[in-house]
Design an enzyme around this catalytic site. Structure first.
Site, mmCIF file in Angstrom:
data_model
loop_
_atom_site.group_PDB
_atom_site.id
_atom_site.type_symbol
_atom_site.label_atom_id
_atom_site.label_comp_id
_atom_site.label_asym_id
_atom_site.label_seq_id
_atom_site.Cartn_x
_atom_site.Cartn_y
_atom_site.Cartn_z
ATOM 1 N N PRO A 233 0.846 -1.367 0.385
ATOM 2 C CA PRO A 233 -0.086 -0.120 -0.247
ATOM 3 C C PRO A 233 0.825 1.772 -0.150
ATOM 4 C CG PRO A 233 0.128 -0.832 2.040
ATOM 5 C CD PRO A 233 0.691 -2.146 1.235
ATOM 6 N N LYS B 102 -1.823 2.662 -4.468
ATOM 7 C CA LYS B 102 -1.800 2.224 -6.220
ATOM 8 C C LYS B 102 -2.878 1.003 -5.934
ATOM 9 C CE LYS B 102 0.658 4.676 -8.145
ATOM 10 N NZ LYS B 102 -0.080 6.140 -7.872
HETATM 11 C C1 PHB Z 1 -4.750 5.547 3.783
HETATM 12 O O1 PHB Z 1 -5.518 4.355 4.400
HETATM 13 O O2 PHB Z 1 -5.302 6.831 3.855
HETATM 14 C C2 PHB Z 1 -3.413 5.289 2.813
HETATM 15 C C3 PHB Z 1 -2.710 3.955 2.578
HETATM 16 C C4 PHB Z 1 -2.225 4.166 2.259
HETATM 17 C C5 PHB Z 1 -1.268 5.170 1.265
HETATM 18 C C6 PHB Z 1 -1.568 6.163 2.000
HETATM 19 C C7 PHB Z 1 -2.979 6.353 2.190
HETATM 20 O O3 PHB Z 1 -0.382 5.563 0.824
#
Ligand code: PHB
Ligand code: APR
Length: 425
Positions: free
Chosen positions: A328, A332
Site C-alpha cells: 500500500p 496504487k
Molecule cells: C490510507 O489508508 O489513507 C492510505 C493508505 C496507503 C497510502 C496512503 C493512504 O499510501
C-alpha cells in the site's frame, strides 16, 4: 417474383436456425437441471473492480451478472486505502459516480515524506499540474452499490463454489451454488474480479501463466480514529524504529499506520502503545501536534508485490487484485484496479457492440504495461521507507541518502510526483 421466393426461403431458413438454437439451449439447461440464466459478461466478485466494470458495461448497454461470495455488508465493512489518482476520479465521474466524490472528497495538492526530523514536501500539483483526491475505498464501493441499484443491475450475493467452464471455447459458462442449489450462468465473456484469493486466476492452468512475487517481512498495523488529522496532507515517515504513515478520511477522522513484524496480532497492541510508537516515528514537531483518541478500527495488513500474467485465458479476463497486488505504500491498489477496468470495459464494449476484438486481444499487454510501472513504484516506495529485519547499516544509509537526495533535488521529487499522481492510461 423470383426475388420474393428467395426472400421467403431465406426467412424460413432463419426461422429454422432460430428454432434449432432454442432447442439446443433448452437441452443444455436440462443437463444442468437448471432453468438457466444468460448474460453477456459474467463478473466474478463484487468488490470495487467487479462493481465498476458492471457499472460501465451496463451504462453502455452491455448486460452483466455479478456473482459475489460475501454479503454487501461484509464488502462494505472493509477499510482500505483512500488516495485516488486524477485518472481514477475521471473514470468514476464518467461512470456516473462523481456526485458524492466531488462533494466529500478532499483534493490534495501534495504529500510529505519525512526522515527523522527532516520533512520533504512533494508538491504534486506544482510539479505535475495534478494532485490526488482523498476519498476512502469504502465510500467508492458504497457509491458503486447505490449506482448499481439505481440502474437495476443483477448482483447475486452469497454464491459458493464458483466454477468457470469452457473459458477457451466460444460458449463459456459459470456454475455456482446459491442456497444449496447449483446454478448455471451462460455468457459471452467472464471477468475475474474476485481478488487475490478468488477462483478466476486459479482457473488458468499453471503452465499457461507466470507468477511474480515478493512477500515483505512486515505488515502495517492500521488504526482509524475519530480525531482531527495531524497533517493536512498524507505523510510517509522513515525512522530508525520503522515506517509510519499519517492519513485521513475527513477533518474529524484520521487513519494512521505503523510497520509491524509479519504475523502481528492487532489486539496485542493497546491504543496507547500504538500512539506512543507512532509518535516516535514522526518528526518531533508533528508528534507534538498528534491528537490521540480511542481506535474505531484496528487491523494488520500484510505487504506483498504480486503479478500473474497474462491477464487473459480465452474468454476469461483477470482484473484488479485477482491479477496483481501492490504494497500500500503509494496507494496504487484501487487505482490499478480502476485502470484495468477502464481498459477491459472499452475492449468488451467494442467486442460485444461492434464485433471488434482488437481491444480484447490487446487487453493483457495494455494493462500489464501500466501494472508493472506501478509495481516498480510501490516497491521502490516500500524499500525507501521500511526497515527490513536483519538488514545491514548500509541499507539504512541508502534509505537516508535517497530521502536526502529527494529533499535537495526537484528532478527527483518530480519523478516521484509523476508516479504518485498516476501514470497516464
Ligand atoms: C490510507 O489508508 O489513507 C492510505 C493508505 C496507503 C497510502 C496512503 C493512504 O499510501
Ligand atoms: N466467488 C465469488 N466472489 C468472490 C470469490 C469467489 N470464489 N472470491 C472472492 N470473491 C469476492 C470477494 O468477496 C470480494 O468482494 O471478490 C471480491 C474481490 O474484491 P477485492 O478483493 O476488493 O478486489 P478488487 O475488486 O479487485 O479491488 C481492488 O481492493 O484489495 C484492494 O488494494 C486493492 O484497492 C484495491 C482493490
Amino acid at each position: 417474383m423470383r426475388s420474393t421466393a428467395i426472400e421467403w426461403q431465406s426467412r424460413r431458413f432463419a426461422a429454422w436456425v432460430a428454432f434449432t438454437e432454442r432447442i439446443a439451449l433448452l437441452c443444455s439447461h436440462k443437463q444442468t437441471g437448471d432453468a438457466g440464466m444468460r448474460t453477456q459478461v459474467a463478473i466474478i466478485g463484487g468488490g470495487p473492480s467487479g462493481l465498476l466494470l458492471s457499472q460501465i458495461l451496463n451504462q453502455a448497454g452491455v448486460e452483466t451478472v455479478v456473482l459475489e461470495r460475501a454479503t454487501r455488508e461484509h464488502v462494505l465493512g472493509r477499510i482500505r486505502a483512500g488516495v485516488l489518482e486524477s485518472g481514477t476520479v475521471a473514470t468514476l465521474r464518467a461512470a456516473g459516480l462523481g456526485d458524492r466524490l466531488d462533494r466529500e472528497g478532499f483534493y490534495h495538492e501534495g504529500c510529505f515524506l519525512t526522515d527523522g526530523d527532516l520533512s520533504i514536501p512533494i508538491e504534486l500539483d506544482k510539479l505535475t499540474g495534478r494532485g490526488v483526491t482523498v476519498y476512502g475505498q469504502t465510500e467508492v464501493t458504497r457509491d458503486l452499490y447505490e449506482a448499481q441499484d439505481a440502474m437495476g443491475t443483477t448482483i447475486v450475493h452469497g454464491v459458493e463454489d464458483v466454477v468457470i467452464q469452457e473459458a477457451t471455447g466460444t460458449a463459456p459458462f459459470v456454475e455456482y451454488t446459491l442456497k444449496g442449489a447449483r446454478h448455471r450462468l451462460d455468457c459471452d465473456y467472464v471477468a475475474g474480479c474476485d481478488g487475490f484469493h478468488g477462483v478466476s486466476r486459479k482457473t488458468i492452468p499453471e503452465d499457461k501463466r507466470q507468477e511474480f512475487e515478493r512477500v515483505y517481512p512486515f505488515g502495517w498495523l492500521g488504526v482509524l480514529s475519530k480525531t482531527p488529522p495531524v497533517s493536512h496532507e498524507v505523510m510517509y515517515s522513515n525512522s530508525p524504529r520503522g515506517f509510519g504513515l499519517c492519513s485521513m478520511r475527513n477533518a474529524e477522522l484520521s487513519r494512521y499506520y505503523i510497520q509491524v513484524p509479519v504475523g502481528t496480532d492487532p489486539n496485542a497492541w493497546s491504543d496507547d502503545q500504538f500512539w506512543e510508537e507512532l509518535s516516535l516515528r514522526l518528526p518531533k514537531e508533528t508528534a507534538d501536534r498528534l491528537v490521540t483518541g480511542p481506535s474505531v478500527e484496528k487491523s494488520v495488513a500484510p505487504l506483498r508485490s504480486f503479478v500473474s500474467e497474462p491477464l487473459r485465458w480465452g474468454r476469461l479476463f483477470l482484473v484488479g487484485d485477482a491479477a496483481h497486488i501492490v504494497p500500500p505504500t503509494g496507494a496504487k491498489g484501487l487505482n490499478l484496479a480502476v485502470s484495468d477496468v477502464y481498459y477491459l470495459s472499452e475492449a468488451l464494449i467494442d467486442a460485444l457492440k461492434s464485433g471488434n476484438e482488437t481491444g480484447i486481444d490487446g487487453y493483457s499487454d495494455r494493462a500489464l504495461n501500466r501494472i508493472w510501472k506501478a509495481m516498480r513504484f510501490s516497491w521502490s516506495m516500500t524499500t525507501m521507507l521500511h526497515q527490513f529485519e536483519g538488514e545491514s547499516p548500509f541499507e539504512a544509509q541508502m534509505r537516508r541518502a535517497t530521502l536526502n537526495h529527494l529533499s535537495r533535488s526537484e528532478t527527483a521529487r518530480k519523478d516521484l510526483a509523476e508516479n504518485y499522481i498516476g501514470l497516464p492510461y
